[in-house]
Design a protein around this motif. Structure first.
Motif, PDB file in Angstrom:
ATOM      1  N   TYR A  10       0.810  -1.216   0.000  1.00 10.06           N
ATOM      2  CA  TYR A  10       0.000   0.000   0.000  1.00 10.06           C
ATOM      3  C   TYR A  10       0.847   1.272   0.000  1.00 10.06           C
ATOM      4  O   TYR A  10       0.302   2.381  -0.024  1.00 10.06           O
ATOM      5  CB  TYR A  10      -0.953   0.004   1.195  1.00 10.06           C
ATOM      6  N   GLY A  11       2.175   1.099   0.010  1.00  7.69           N
ATOM      7  CA  GLY A  11       3.066   2.257  -0.056  1.00  7.69           C
ATOM      8  C   GLY A  11       2.915   3.211   1.106  1.00  7.69           C
ATOM      9  O   GLY A  11       3.012   4.435   0.938  1.00  7.69           O
ATOM     10  N   THR A  12       2.676   2.669   2.289  1.00  7.19           N
ATOM     11  CA  THR A  12       2.411   3.501   3.472  1.00  7.19           C
ATOM     12  C   THR A  12       3.277   3.037   4.636  1.00  7.19           C
ATOM     13  O   THR A  12       3.205   1.867   5.029  1.00  7.19           O
ATOM     14  CB  THR A  12       0.931   3.407   3.878  1.00  7.19           C
ATOM     15  N   PRO A  13       4.101   3.911   5.205  1.00  7.57           N
ATOM     16  CA  PRO A  13       4.876   3.527   6.388  1.00  7.57           C
ATOM     17  C   PRO A  13       3.976   3.409   7.604  1.00  7.57           C
ATOM     18  O   PRO A  13       2.994   4.156   7.745  1.00  7.57           O
ATOM     19  CB  PRO A  13       5.873   4.675   6.541  1.00  7.57           C
ATOM     20  N   LEU A  14       4.297   2.475   8.474  1.00  4.32           N
ATOM     21  CA  LEU A  14       3.533   2.278   9.702  1.00  4.32           C
ATOM     22  C   LEU A  14       4.353   2.739  10.893  1.00  4.32           C
ATOM     23  O   LEU A  14       5.539   2.423  10.997  1.00  4.32           O
ATOM     24  CB  LEU A  14       3.151   0.798   9.856  1.00  4.32           C
ATOM     25  N   HIS A  15       3.716   3.490  11.775  1.00  7.90           N
ATOM     26  CA  HIS A  15       4.390   4.062  12.938  1.00  7.90           C
ATOM     27  C   HIS A  15       3.786   3.460  14.202  1.00  7.90           C
ATOM     28  O   HIS A  15       2.566   3.520  14.408  1.00  7.90           O
ATOM     29  CB  HIS A  15       4.232   5.584  12.955  1.00  7.90           C
ATOM     30  N   GLU A  16       4.652   2.924  15.045  1.00  7.38           N
ATOM     31  CA  GLU A  16       4.166   2.249  16.244  1.00  7.38           C
ATOM     32  C   GLU A  16       3.347   3.202  17.114  1.00  7.38           C
ATOM     33  O   GLU A  16       3.779   4.313  17.420  1.00  7.38           O
ATOM     34  CB  GLU A  16       5.353   1.675  17.032  1.00  7.38           C
ATOM     35  N   ARG A  17       2.140   2.752  17.485  1.00  8.01           N
ATOM     36  CA  ARG A  17       1.165   3.485  18.295  1.00  8.01           C
ATOM     37  C   ARG A  17       0.694   4.791  17.663  1.00  8.01           C
ATOM     38  O   ARG A  17       0.085   5.615  18.319  1.00  8.01           O
ATOM     39  CB  ARG A  17       1.704   3.793  19.710  1.00  8.01           C
ATOM     40  N   ASP A  18       0.953   4.956  16.374  1.00  5.14           N
ATOM     41  CA  ASP A  18       0.441   6.147  15.692  1.00  5.14           C
ATOM     42  C   ASP A  18      -0.016   5.824  14.273  1.00  5.14           C
ATOM     43  O   ASP A  18      -0.015   6.682  13.403  1.00  5.14           O
ATOM     44  CB  ASP A  18       1.490   7.260  15.670  1.00  5.14           C
ATOM     45  N   SER A  19      -0.377   4.573  14.043  1.00  2.66           N
ATOM     46  CA  SER A  19      -0.922   4.162  12.747  1.00  2.66           C
ATOM     47  C   SER A  19      -2.131   3.267  12.979  1.00  2.66           C
ATOM     48  O   SER A  19      -2.241   2.593  14.011  1.00  2.66           O
ATOM     49  CB  SER A  19       0.124   3.406  11.913  1.00  2.66           C
ATOM     50  N   ALA A  20      -3.034   3.277  12.020  1.00  2.00           N
ATOM     51  CA  ALA A  20      -4.238   2.453  12.088  1.00  2.00           C
ATOM     52  C   ALA A  20      -4.357   1.599  10.833  1.00  2.00           C
ATOM     53  O   ALA A  20      -4.005   2.040   9.735  1.00  2.00           O
ATOM     54  CB  ALA A  20      -5.482   3.320  12.241  1.00  2.00           C
ATOM     55  N   LEU A  21      -4.836   0.388  10.999  1.00  2.92           N
ATOM     56  CA  LEU A  21      -5.185  -0.478   9.877  1.00  2.92           C
ATOM     57  C   LEU A  21      -6.691  -0.642   9.855  1.00  2.92           C
ATOM     58  O   LEU A  21      -7.306  -0.995  10.878  1.00  2.92           O
ATOM     59  CB  LEU A  21      -4.509  -1.850   9.998  1.00  2.92           C
ATOM     60  N   ILE A  22      -7.297  -0.334   8.713  1.00  2.70           N
ATOM     61  CA  ILE A  22      -8.742  -0.458   8.549  1.00  2.70           C
ATOM     62  C   ILE A  22      -9.027  -1.722   7.759  1.00  2.70           C
ATOM     63  O   ILE A  22      -8.545  -1.884   6.633  1.00  2.70           O
ATOM     64  CB  ILE A  22      -9.329   0.757   7.805  1.00  2.70           C
ATOM     65  N   PHE A  23      -9.782  -2.634   8.342  1.00  2.00           N
ATOM     66  CA  PHE A  23     -10.243  -3.834   7.652  1.00  2.00           C
ATOM     67  C   PHE A  23     -11.672  -3.577   7.179  1.00  2.00           C
ATOM     68  O   PHE A  23     -12.633  -3.791   7.919  1.00  2.00           O
ATOM     69  CB  PHE A  23     -10.195  -5.049   8.576  1.00  2.00           C
ATOM     70  N   ASP A  24     -11.783  -3.070   5.978  1.00  3.34           N
ATOM     71  CA  ASP A  24     -13.086  -2.688   5.429  1.00  3.34           C
ATOM     72  C   ASP A  24     -13.774  -3.922   4.845  1.00  3.34           C
ATOM     73  O   ASP A  24     -13.146  -4.722   4.152  1.00  3.34           O
ATOM     74  CB  ASP A  24     -12.888  -1.624   4.353  1.00  3.34           C
ATOM     75  N   GLU A  25     -15.092  -4.048   5.108  1.00  2.00           N
ATOM     76  CA  GLU A  25     -15.857  -5.232   4.693  1.00  2.00           C
ATOM     77  C   GLU A  25     -15.160  -6.497   5.197  1.00  2.00           C
ATOM     78  O   GLU A  25     -14.903  -7.443   4.449  1.00  2.00           O
ATOM     79  CB  GLU A  25     -16.035  -5.267   3.163  1.00  2.00           C
ATOM     80  N   VAL A  26     -14.875  -6.518   6.496  1.00  4.50           N
ATOM     81  CA  VAL A  26     -14.076  -7.591   7.085  1.00  4.50           C
ATOM     82  C   VAL A  26     -14.767  -8.949   6.970  1.00  4.50           C
ATOM     83  O   VAL A  26     -14.104  -9.993   7.022  1.00  4.50           O
ATOM     84  CB  VAL A  26     -13.741  -7.256   8.556  1.00  4.50           C
ATOM     85  N   GLN A  27     -16.090  -8.959   6.785  1.00  2.90           N
ATOM     86  CA  GLN A  27     -16.779 -10.241   6.634  1.00  2.90           C
ATOM     87  C   GLN A  27     -16.337 -10.986   5.379  1.00  2.90           C
ATOM     88  O   GLN A  27     -16.549 -12.189   5.261  1.00  2.90           O
ATOM     89  CB  GLN A  27     -18.303 -10.036   6.615  1.00  2.90           C
ATOM     90  N   MET A  28     -15.696 -10.263   4.449  1.00  5.62           N
ATOM     91  CA  MET A  28     -15.210 -10.891   3.215  1.00  5.62           C
ATOM     92  C   MET A  28     -13.883 -11.615   3.417  1.00  5.62           C
ATOM     93  O   MET A  28     -13.415 -12.310   2.513  1.00  5.62           O
ATOM     94  CB  MET A  28     -15.059  -9.834   2.115  1.00  5.62           C
ATOM     95  N   CYS A  29     -13.276 -11.455   4.589  1.00  4.02           N
ATOM     96  CA  CYS A  29     -12.008 -12.128   4.889  1.00  4.02           C
ATOM     97  C   CYS A  29     -12.029 -12.594   6.347  1.00  4.02           C
ATOM     98  O   CYS A  29     -11.425 -11.958   7.222  1.00  4.02           O
ATOM     99  CB  CYS A  29     -10.822 -11.203   4.620  1.00  4.02           C
ATOM    100  N   PRO A  30     -12.734 -13.681   6.636  1.00  6.32           N
ATOM    101  CA  PRO A  30     -12.860 -14.149   8.023  1.00  6.32           C
ATOM    102  C   PRO A  30     -11.516 -14.380   8.710  1.00  6.32           C
ATOM    103  O   PRO A  30     -11.402 -14.169   9.932  1.00  6.32           O
ATOM    104  CB  PRO A  30     -13.638 -15.466   7.864  1.00  6.32           C
TER     105      PRO A  30
END
Length: 448
Positions: A84-104
């Motif tokens: 996704y070309g996005t750096p992740l920062h500990e305790r300052d980043s969020a991951l959104i699982f959109d339509e999570v029912q599509m990936c149990p």
């Protein structure tokens, strides 16, 4: 879509500040209610970076990560960051699982992602409790569950640029002081617009720009078609019964007592044959089910009778469009009747549905009281809603402006005297207290 302010945002902020990564936030709601929009808006504003994974569109290679790399979270995060070309920062980043029912498998992994503690997680979804969406997975207990509903009346006014009316009305409601004829007329006009447009964000955004009912109606028709497509995908085996119940909702609500009668579908129909269909519509949050509480003295949930129920649309604007779904906007008589204050059975149906929608948005479970006794008319009662307020059960009747008496409410209050809270009548007129009953405008249902 234009930016639309939602109350759920404050509840999301409360979750972030309180839990500090100790739980994942799960937002459940009907399709097109604004879950993805609010999740991304929140992540963009409250975190240094975020990754949104839309499981309805994500390639299988991304979905497979939650199985194949579940034991190596460093590798999982590295691959997601790179893809996704996005750096992740500990305790300052969020991951959104959109339509999570599509990936149990992604939902099941939430337990370990939360335990890892590096990032925050926001899940959004619909039909989250369907067996096919949770088959063979362990539902994580580390989820903070929020239900998201269509816009309520206050949010609708915000979208129209009005942030002062509701605080003023709250003061009037608390003191039981009339609003005044001119202002009441204006706010009732706004509430009529709200009933017609509804609270689906796309429809509200289309209407807010230039008061275009036709454009809002076209959007609502697309949403109704989407719901029907979901039935064919996710209600396999009993989709015909779901369609039958869904299509008949306007006809059932147009009746005097609003109760859903299965005999209108099939004279030999039994509730047990249609129970799964009712449950599906309720879990999809397409409808608001209101059940009969046969003995309100022992608690509403303890005396509920699911075989006697009303079935309201979760969004009143969708009900208006569904009622004449095959007609063009110009041929939809409800728009004209409601806008020009023509009192008839159809308007009563829409008013009661709007109150049901308001109560559900406020967190109430929906109950009513019905007792038929043809031999002893003094025992025959129909109360539209029973709600809990200040730890007591309060009866609520929805009336048109032309009503003259509330005999069922009086009989109910006398029968259960001493065990009830305040009795209310919601109607299109100004605030009034008469014979111990609070009469409040429909738009004040937001305060109950």
């Amino acid at each position: 879509m234009a930016d639309i302010r939602r109350k759920i945002y404050d509840r999301m902020l409360e979750w972030k500040r309180r839990d500090r990564g100790a739980s994942a936030l799960l937002i459940d709601g009907a399709r097109r209610v604004g879950k993805s929009y609010i999740a991304e808006k929140f992540a963009r504003s409250e975190y240094r970076s975020y990754i949104l994974i839309d499981f309805a569109k994500a390639p299988q290679t991304i979905k497979d990560l939650f199985d194949k790399d579940a034991d190596d979270l460093d590798l999982l995060f590295g691959k997601l960051s790179a893809y996704y070309g996005t750096p992740l920062h500990e305790r300052d980043s969020a991951l959104i699982f959109d339509e999570v029912q599509m990936c149990p498998s992604a939902r099941q992994l939430v337990k370990y992602l939360v335990q890892d503690g590096r990032y925050d997680y926001i899940e959004t979804g619909s039909l989250l409790t369907l067996k096919q969406n949770v088959r063979d997975i362990v539902i994580p207990s580390e989820e903070e569950h929020l239900e998201m509903f269509p816009l309520d009346f206050e949010e609708f006014l915000w979208a129209l640029g009005d942030e002062t009316t509701i605080p003023f009305l709250k003061e009037r409601f608390d003191t039981l002081t009339p609003v005044g004829q001119a202002l009441h007329r204006k706010i009732m006009n706004d509430f009529r617009q709200y009933m017609l447009v509804g609270g689906m964000p796309q429809a509200v955004a289309a209407y807010a720009g230039n008061k275009d009912f036709a454009q809002a109606d076209r959007i609502k028709k697309r949403i109704l078609n989407l719901y029907r497509e979901d039935v064919s995908k996710f209600a396999r085996g009993y989709e015909s019964r779901v369609y039958a119940i869904f299509d008949e909702i306007p006809g059932q609500l147009s009746k005097k007592d609003k109760k859903y009668r299965l005999t209108s579908l099939n004279k030999k129909a039994r509730f047990r044959e249609y129970e799964d269909a009712f449950v599906w519509l309720s879990e999809a949050m397409i409808v608001n089910t209101c059940v009969n509480a046969t003995d309100p003295t022992v608690g509403l949930s303890l005396s509920r009778d699911h075989t006697t129920q009303k079935c309201y649309m979760a969004d009143t604007g969708l009900l208006v469009t569904q009622t004449f779904v095959d007609d063009s906007f110009a041929d939809n008589r409800l728009y004209r009747d409601i806008l020009f204050d023509k009192i008839n059975v159809n308007e009563g149906m829409v008013m009661e549905n709007a109150v049901a929608q308001t109560f559900r948005s406020a967190g109430h479970k929906l109950f009513f009281y019905s007792r038929a006794d043809t031999d002893h008319r003094e025992n025959h009662m129909e109360i539209d809603f029973l709600i809990r307020r200040d730890r007591k059960i309060c009866p609520v009747e929805v009336k048109s402006a032309a009503y003259r008496k509330h005999s069922s409410l009086d009989k109910f209050m006398n029968k259960f005297r001493g065990r009830l809270g305040q009795g209310y009548v919601l109607y299109p007129k100004d605030v009034m207290v008469k014979d111990g009953v609070v009469h409040a405008p429909l738009y004040m249902s937001i305060f109950l």
